[in-house]
Design an enzyme around this catalytic site. Structure first.
Site, PDB file in Angstrom:
ATOM      1  N   ARG A   1       0.795  -1.226   0.000  1.00  0.00           N
ATOM      2  CA  ARG A   1       0.000   0.000   0.000  1.00  0.00           C
ATOM      3  C   ARG A   1       0.831   1.282   0.000  1.00  0.00           C
ATOM      4  O   ARG A   1       0.388   2.304  -0.504  1.00  0.00           O
ATOM      5  CB  ARG A   1      -0.903  -0.010   1.228  1.00  0.00           C
ATOM      6  CG  ARG A   1      -2.348  -0.117   0.821  1.00  0.00           C
ATOM      7  CD  ARG A   1      -3.285   0.085   1.924  1.00  0.00           C
ATOM      8  NE  ARG A   1      -2.738  -0.254   3.234  1.00  0.00           N
ATOM      9  CZ  ARG A   1      -3.494  -0.499   4.270  1.00  0.00           C
ATOM     10  NH1 ARG A   1      -4.805  -0.453   4.153  1.00  0.00           N
ATOM     11  NH2 ARG A   1      -2.987  -0.776   5.440  1.00  0.00           N
TER      12      ARG A   1
ATOM     13  N   LYS B   1       0.391 -18.442   6.750  1.00  0.00           N
ATOM     14  CA  LYS B   1      -0.529 -18.779   7.827  1.00  0.00           C
ATOM     15  C   LYS B   1      -1.050 -17.482   8.444  1.00  0.00           C
ATOM     16  O   LYS B   1      -0.351 -16.469   8.330  1.00  0.00           O
ATOM     17  CB  LYS B   1       0.164 -19.662   8.858  1.00  0.00           C
ATOM     18  CG  LYS B   1       0.910 -18.889   9.973  1.00  0.00           C
ATOM     19  CD  LYS B   1       1.314 -19.803  11.095  1.00  0.00           C
ATOM     20  CE  LYS B   1       1.534 -19.009  12.362  1.00  0.00           C
ATOM     21  NZ  LYS B   1       2.087 -19.697  13.481  1.00  0.00           N
TER      22      LYS B   1
ATOM     23  N   ASP C   1       4.040 -23.577   5.552  1.00  0.00           N
ATOM     24  CA  ASP C   1       4.249 -23.809   6.979  1.00  0.00           C
ATOM     25  C   ASP C   1       5.764 -23.843   7.118  1.00  0.00           C
ATOM     26  O   ASP C   1       6.402 -24.807   6.697  1.00  0.00           O
ATOM     27  CB  ASP C   1       3.634 -25.135   7.428  1.00  0.00           C
ATOM     28  CG  ASP C   1       3.767 -25.321   8.926  1.00  0.00           C
ATOM     29  OD1 ASP C   1       4.826 -24.931   9.475  1.00  0.00           O
ATOM     30  OD2 ASP C   1       2.839 -25.829   9.560  1.00  0.00           O
ATOM     31  N   HIS C   2       6.333 -22.768   7.649  1.00  0.00           N
ATOM     32  CA  HIS C   2       7.793 -22.657   7.550  1.00  0.00           C
ATOM     33  C   HIS C   2       8.519 -23.760   8.323  1.00  0.00           C
ATOM     34  O   HIS C   2       9.688 -24.007   8.086  1.00  0.00           O
ATOM     35  CB  HIS C   2       8.281 -21.259   7.944  1.00  0.00           C
ATOM     36  CG  HIS C   2       8.167 -20.959   9.401  1.00  0.00           C
ATOM     37  ND1 HIS C   2       7.024 -20.465   9.962  1.00  0.00           N
ATOM     38  CD2 HIS C   2       9.053 -21.095  10.407  1.00  0.00           C
ATOM     39  CE1 HIS C   2       7.210 -20.305  11.248  1.00  0.00           C
ATOM     40  NE2 HIS C   2       8.433 -20.671  11.557  1.00  0.00           N
TER      41      HIS C   2
ATOM     42  N   GLU D   1       8.602 -21.552  23.497  1.00  0.00           N
ATOM     43  CA  GLU D   1       9.118 -20.217  23.174  1.00  0.00           C
ATOM     44  C   GLU D   1       9.342 -19.453  24.469  1.00  0.00           C
ATOM     45  O   GLU D   1       8.611 -19.660  25.444  1.00  0.00           O
ATOM     46  CB  GLU D   1       8.103 -19.445  22.328  1.00  0.00           C
ATOM     47  CG  GLU D   1       7.811 -20.069  20.984  1.00  0.00           C
ATOM     48  CD  GLU D   1       6.722 -19.295  20.245  1.00  0.00           C
ATOM     49  OE1 GLU D   1       7.064 -18.581  19.308  1.00  0.00           O
ATOM     50  OE2 GLU D   1       5.549 -19.392  20.643  1.00  0.00           O
TER      51      GLU D   1
ATOM     52  N   HIS E   1       1.949 -26.179  12.820  1.00  0.00           N
ATOM     53  CA  HIS E   1       3.328 -26.650  12.993  1.00  0.00           C
ATOM     54  C   HIS E   1       3.437 -28.019  13.697  1.00  0.00           C
ATOM     55  O   HIS E   1       4.116 -28.919  13.222  1.00  0.00           O
ATOM     56  CB  HIS E   1       4.158 -25.641  13.779  1.00  0.00           C
ATOM     57  CG  HIS E   1       4.107 -24.251  13.223  1.00  0.00           C
ATOM     58  ND1 HIS E   1       4.197 -23.983  11.890  1.00  0.00           N
ATOM     59  CD2 HIS E   1       3.965 -23.046  13.828  1.00  0.00           C
ATOM     60  CE1 HIS E   1       4.122 -22.679  11.689  1.00  0.00           C
ATOM     61  NE2 HIS E   1       3.978 -22.091  12.849  1.00  0.00           N
TER      62      HIS E   1
HETATM   63  P1  NAD Z   1       2.255  -6.285   8.264  1.00  0.00           P
HETATM   64  O1  NAD Z   1       1.041  -5.654   8.842  1.00  0.00           O
HETATM   65  O2  NAD Z   1       3.581  -5.942   8.827  1.00  0.00           O
HETATM   66  O3  NAD Z   1       2.303  -5.960   6.699  1.00  0.00           O
HETATM   67  C1  NAD Z   1       1.167  -5.998   5.907  1.00  0.00           C
HETATM   68  C2  NAD Z   1       1.530  -5.655   4.475  1.00  0.00           C
HETATM   69  O4  NAD Z   1       0.322  -5.709   3.708  1.00  0.00           O
HETATM   70  C3  NAD Z   1       2.110  -4.254   4.274  1.00  0.00           C
HETATM   71  O5  NAD Z   1       3.120  -4.332   3.293  1.00  0.00           O
HETATM   72  C4  NAD Z   1       0.930  -3.449   3.744  1.00  0.00           C
HETATM   73  O6  NAD Z   1       1.298  -2.379   2.899  1.00  0.00           O
HETATM   74  C5  NAD Z   1       0.216  -4.518   2.939  1.00  0.00           C
HETATM   75  N1  NAD Z   1      -1.210  -4.195   2.772  1.00  0.00           N
HETATM   76  C6  NAD Z   1      -2.143  -3.983   3.718  1.00  0.00           C
HETATM   77  N2  NAD Z   1      -3.334  -3.693   3.144  1.00  0.00           N
HETATM   78  C7  NAD Z   1      -3.140  -3.701   1.806  1.00  0.00           C
HETATM   79  C8  NAD Z   1      -3.963  -3.480   0.688  1.00  0.00           C
HETATM   80  N3  NAD Z   1      -5.253  -3.161   0.812  1.00  0.00           N
HETATM   81  N4  NAD Z   1      -3.419  -3.602  -0.520  1.00  0.00           N
HETATM   82  C9  NAD Z   1      -2.115  -3.931  -0.705  1.00  0.00           C
HETATM   83  N5  NAD Z   1      -1.280  -4.158   0.326  1.00  0.00           N
HETATM   84  C10 NAD Z   1      -1.791  -4.052   1.567  1.00  0.00           C
HETATM   85  O7  NAD Z   1       1.975  -7.864   8.317  1.00  0.00           O
HETATM   86  P2  NAD Z   1       3.038  -9.057   8.417  1.00  0.00           P
HETATM   87  O8  NAD Z   1       3.402  -9.253   9.842  1.00  0.00           O
HETATM   88  O9  NAD Z   1       4.127  -8.840   7.433  1.00  0.00           O
HETATM   89  O10 NAD Z   1       2.148 -10.321   7.999  1.00  0.00           O
HETATM   90  C11 NAD Z   1       1.751 -10.596   6.664  1.00  0.00           C
HETATM   91  C12 NAD Z   1       1.060 -11.952   6.626  1.00  0.00           C
HETATM   92  O11 NAD Z   1       1.981 -12.959   7.031  1.00  0.00           O
HETATM   93  C13 NAD Z   1      -0.134 -12.077   7.569  1.00  0.00           C
HETATM   94  O12 NAD Z   1      -1.086 -12.929   6.976  1.00  0.00           O
HETATM   95  C14 NAD Z   1       0.456 -12.757   8.790  1.00  0.00           C
HETATM   96  O13 NAD Z   1      -0.508 -13.493   9.496  1.00  0.00           O
HETATM   97  C15 NAD Z   1       1.451 -13.687   8.136  1.00  0.00           C
HETATM   98  N6  NAD Z   1       2.563 -14.072   8.998  1.00  0.00           N
HETATM   99  C16 NAD Z   1       3.395 -13.128   9.542  1.00  0.00           C
HETATM  100  C17 NAD Z   1       4.445 -13.524  10.334  1.00  0.00           C
HETATM  101  C18 NAD Z   1       5.407 -12.522  10.905  1.00  0.00           C
HETATM  102  O14 NAD Z   1       6.363 -12.952  11.537  1.00  0.00           O
HETATM  103  N7  NAD Z   1       5.214 -11.233  10.725  1.00  0.00           N
HETATM  104  C19 NAD Z   1       4.667 -14.893  10.585  1.00  0.00           C
HETATM  105  C20 NAD Z   1       3.813 -15.823  10.001  1.00  0.00           C
HETATM  106  C21 NAD Z   1       2.772 -15.415   9.215  1.00  0.00           C
END
Ligand code: NAD
Length: 484
Positions: free
Chosen positions: A51, A148, A177-178, A216, A240
């Site tokens: 975004r 996930k 699933d990492h 953890e 996991h």
């Molecule tokens: P975050 O909130 O840090 O990032 C979200 C991203 O989505 C940003 O780049 C934002 O610009 C983009 N975004 C939001 N709305 C948007 C839209 N309408 N159009 C286009 N882009 C849009 O989230 P995150 O922590 O990076 O997590 C992302 C996904 O990965 C989630 O589904 C989360 O559950 C999963 N996940 C994250 C982690 C982690 O360690 N952060 C681990 C496992 C899974």
């Protein structure tokens, strides 16, 4: 020993959510390592799409900062970093609107492998799939990668599968699933199916029980609101721990192919027995000297969500009938440890006079820290004075065994992303697997809700609630110490 790096085909990888936490912490540092390893063709491109209103130069700066923060020693390779960043592009895209899609369509090439990583909230998956199609960006060879959580129960997982299936075939969908990307997890399959030693013993004739621990030290921290809606069962067990359980318990597939492996995993999940309420222990961490309690963390003094769960499960098939699988996972525990332990049965009869100790072979497979395995064997205590037996570990920490090549053991994310580009789905969850896992999990969650079960508190920095110890003690067994 020199490890081989096989370059992948030319590709365009679009990372939706490319500015987000996961992308900065895991995806880009992983890609950087693969780039330095020589695995990426110099014409391949990685396109951030999110975004934020950035241009490609601004995005490269953002990723450069992320490499500073999250990469290892490789970040000091300035030439390499420059070359890697030059392969990055950025397009501001709105998943829910039309903004940016035309630009993205113009940028993505038609004649290379195309992969789209959905590193965004699951509520956007459907919009992304839909627009990738309506703008003719994806074709029938393109791949999508989804993170996930894949649903929060069976109904929502089915809905998500149906939404993705409107535009993509199952062979195009890579559900991450990492844990499956971890070196040791794959080594578990090599150990079982690449050696003659273990597989003959891998059944209820020789195995007493199996333990899976994922502990953890961190609490729920800033993720309190999300976490409190899911809890340890949804956040860790359904994905996991169940994946680990599948790999340890599955029958040998006829070959190491994506569907052959996943068919066998699915059979394990379907053979899982319902879990008796007495065999589930849920817990919440208490405040410790260095942090608030779970309820303080999630700002709900009445929360009944578990930050810890331990359970005893059974797999209803010939191989495993009667062998308990004990699983536990929790936050704010004493060490950060992920480990699978196979405890073999006692000797039926000891020929050594006066030896009253219980000697057992124990195979332990460590996912973290210090990925590796050790096998406890019984030997004679060295020295004169008769035949006294002691148990010693045969330890194989991969870092030691691999010497200087240990640094080349790739992180789970980088391995999995390269598998996407190669088109290898073996280490990704298939839709029916995810649904079967929820079908087993849902009634357990409904059960404790109906019973109005209140999690037991446990001391932060401990091994979990006392009841979790009792779960084992009642069976005359004990958990392995949580040792980092
Ligand atoms: P975050 O909130 O840090 O990032 C979200 C991203 O989505 C940003 O780049 C934002 O610009 C983009 N975004 C939001 N709305 C948007 C839209 N309408 N159009 C286009 N882009 C849009 O989230 P995150 O922590 O990076 O997590 C992302 C996904 O990965 C989630 O589904 C989360 O559950 C999963 N996940 C994250 C982690 C982690 O360690 N952060 C681990 C496992 C899974």
């Amino acid at each position: 020993m020199v490890s081989r790096v096989i370059p992948v085909d030319d590709f365009d990888l679009v990372i939706f959510g490319g500015t987000g936490d996961l992308a900065r912490r895991k995806i880009f540092p992983g890609l950087f390592r693969r780039f330095l390893a020589g695995q990426m063709p110099s014409t391949s491109r990685i396109v951030g799409a999110a975004r934020s209103e950035l241009d490609s130069a601004g995005f490269r700066d953002l990723i450069s900062d992320a490499l500073d923060e999250f990469s290892g020693d490789e970040k000091s390779n300035t030439e390499g970093r420059k070359a890697f960043l030059a392969q990055l592009e950025y397009v501001p895209v709105d998943a829910k609107g039309e903004g940016g899609w035309k630009e993205l369509a113009e940028l993505v090439r038609g004649d290379v492998v195309k992969a789209f990583y959905f590193s965004v909230a699951p509520s956007l998956f459907g919009d992304l799939a839909e627009r990738l199609h309506s703008h003719n960006i994806a074709d029938r060879h393109s791949r999508i990668v989804v993170e996930k959580p894949f649903g929060r129960d069976l109904a929502s997982a089915q809905e998500l599968n149906e939404t993705l299936a409107e535009h993509f075939k199952e062979t195009q969908i890579y559900r991450i699933d990492h844990y499956l990307g971890k070196e040791t997890v794959q080594n578990l399959m090599a150990l079982r199916f690449g050696n003659v030693l273990f597989e003959p013993l891998w059944n209820n004739h020789y195995v007493d029980h199996i333990q899976i621990t994922v502990a953890e030290t961190v609490g729920v921290g800033g993720r309190g609101t999300y976490y409190d809606r899911s809890g340890a069962m949804r956040d860790m067990v359904q994905n996991h721990l169940m994946q680990l359980l599948c790999l340890i318990a599955m029958e040998p597939p006829s070959q190491f192919g994506a569907d052959e492996v996943r068919d066998e995993k699915l059979k394990v999940i379907r053979a899982l027995q319902d879990v008796d309420a007495h065999h589930i222990v849920r817990g919440q961490y208490d405040a410790g000297s260095d942090g608030p309690s779970y309820r303080e963390d999630v700002e709900d003094p009445k929360s009944h969500t578990e930050s810890f769960i331990a359970m005893k499960c059974h797999i209803n098939n010939w191989r495993w009938a009667g062998v308990p699988f004990y699983m536990r996972t929790g936050k704010r525990m004493k060490e950060r440890v992920s480990e699978i332990t196979v405890v073999f049965k006692d000797l039926g009869h000891s020929i050594f006079e006066g030896d009253t100790a219980r000697h057992r072979n124990i195979l332990s497979i460590r996912l973290q820290p210090n990925e590796g395995m050790d096998l406890q064997v019984t030997i004679k205590e060295p020295g004169p004075g008769g035949m006294r037996l002691i148990d010693v570990p045969l330890d194989m920490t991969f870092a030691d065994a691999l010497g200087e090549n240990a640094a080349e053991v790739s992180d789970a994310y980088e391995r999995l992303i390269m598998d996407v580009i190669r088109g290898n789905q073996t280490l990704f969850m298939r839709g029916d697997e995810v649904e079967a896992a929820w079908a087993w999990t849902d009634p357990l969650i409904e059960g404790w809700k109906a019973r109005n079960d209140v999690p037991k508190t446990y001391d932060a920095g401990s091994a979990g609630p006392e009841d979790a110890m009792m779960l084992m003690h009642r069976d005359n067994r004990r958990w392995r110490d949580i040792k980092g």
